[in-house]
Design an enzyme around this catalytic site. Sequence first.
Site, PDB file in Angstrom:
ATOM      1  N   GLU A   1     -13.119   2.283  -4.494  1.00 44.90           N
ATOM      2  CA  GLU A   1     -14.014   1.793  -4.341  1.00 44.90           C
ATOM      3  C   GLU A   1     -14.368   0.249  -5.190  1.00 44.90           C
ATOM      4  O   GLU A   1     -14.964  -0.862  -4.306  1.00 44.90           O
ATOM      5  CB  GLU A   1     -14.701   2.482  -3.517  1.00 44.90           C
ATOM      6  CG  GLU A   1     -14.645   3.810  -2.650  1.00 44.90           C
ATOM      7  CD  GLU A   1     -13.748   2.579  -1.455  1.00 44.90           C
ATOM      8  OE1 GLU A   1     -14.082   1.662  -0.398  1.00 44.90           O
ATOM      9  OE2 GLU A   1     -12.935   3.888  -0.761  1.00 44.90           O
TER      10      GLU A   1
ATOM     11  N   HIS B   1     -12.543  -5.763   1.925  1.00 52.79           N
ATOM     12  CA  HIS B   1     -13.088  -4.709   1.499  1.00 52.79           C
ATOM     13  C   HIS B   1     -11.746  -3.625   1.728  1.00 52.79           C
ATOM     14  O   HIS B   1     -10.626  -3.352   1.312  1.00 52.79           O
ATOM     15  CB  HIS B   1     -14.424  -3.836   1.546  1.00 52.79           C
ATOM     16  CG  HIS B   1     -14.376  -2.871   1.115  1.00 52.79           C
ATOM     17  ND1 HIS B   1     -14.363  -2.308  -0.159  1.00 52.79           N
ATOM     18  CD2 HIS B   1     -13.629  -1.189   1.647  1.00 52.79           C
ATOM     19  CE1 HIS B   1     -14.613  -1.155  -0.061  1.00 52.79           C
ATOM     20  NE2 HIS B   1     -13.850  -0.346   0.509  1.00 52.79           N
ATOM     21  N   GLU B   2     -11.488  -3.931   3.455  1.00 54.93           N
ATOM     22  CA  GLU B   2     -10.161  -3.070   3.790  1.00 54.93           C
ATOM     23  C   GLU B   2      -8.500  -3.618   3.161  1.00 54.93           C
ATOM     24  O   GLU B   2      -8.395  -3.194   2.860  1.00 54.93           O
ATOM     25  CB  GLU B   2      -9.837  -2.527   5.090  1.00 54.93           C
ATOM     26  CG  GLU B   2     -11.709  -1.692   5.666  1.00 54.93           C
ATOM     27  CD  GLU B   2     -11.588  -0.301   4.663  1.00 54.93           C
ATOM     28  OE1 GLU B   2     -10.158   0.366   4.370  1.00 54.93           O
ATOM     29  OE2 GLU B   2     -13.120  -0.482   4.580  1.00 54.93           O
TER      30      GLU B   2
END
Length: 305
Positions: A214, A140-141
């Site tokens: 996100e 995700h990051e």
Amino acid sequence: MRSRFRSDRRLTVRMGLTMFLLGLLYVGFVAALIVLLRSWVLVVVVVGAMFVAQFWFSDKIAMFAMRGRVVEREEYPELHAVVDRLCAIADMPKPVVAVSDLDMPNAFATGRNPDHAVICVTTGLLRRLEPAELEGVLAHELSHVAHKDVAVITIASFLGVLAGLIVRFAFYSGLFGGRRDQNTAAVMGAVLAVSVAVYAISFLLIRALSRYRELAADRAAAHLTGRPSALASALTKVSGDIARIPTKDLRTAQAFNAFFFTPAEGKEPGLERFFSTHPTLEQRLEQLGRISAELGEAATPGKAG
């Protein structure tokens, strides 16, 4: 070099539109300050210096605030191994790996571009997550870095930071107190009014982009790892643990919510969700559930497979 993270055209369009609107707002804000303060040299020098400082040193500022430190492979071999594997799969440069000695479970990415990026995780996150869950969070990051939305958020947030500083200075310095002539008070009042308006507009634009990025990062991470259920499990676990941390202990971290894997909030937002940096946990889990079904994943979303 293009990474193998799934591209997101809608994210690219949203980032471009946000930067365009903020650019117009930025030009208008600087012009208003020059007219009101009657000193273009002072305004341009101060604003320019602050922009350069935030853009070039945003990673160091975030690391300092979150008590993060760069760690080598010898100290955290398993963490480095996961980052190495994901970067190889994604075909992207490996960012600097850092660890923050905070018990709050979280992670964030920062840096002005993929070649100057930092991925930081807290010791609280490392202690709580299973290997598959940690892989999902790191993917995700890394997707934030690959999509270049970290740099966009850093640049976009500058205008709000500048306007916010002017507003705070006005209140904490007693700007309207004491003996001042009417012209000075009128000019300062106009500066404050413009700053408040700019802060409000930039706040809303950045929050809207942040919520979408996100969801885009969740999608990209789920497709890269092929295990959306592991990411869903990490989200559920981290959000639940953060909700049990006293709000007073989260306040310092909340200034960096836009960069976190999940916000440092003590509860799920109600009406505040329209001003939140992140979509709700329910929205994120629902999206991961759909991706899990599309991929035919055997595990149930919300439980590590």
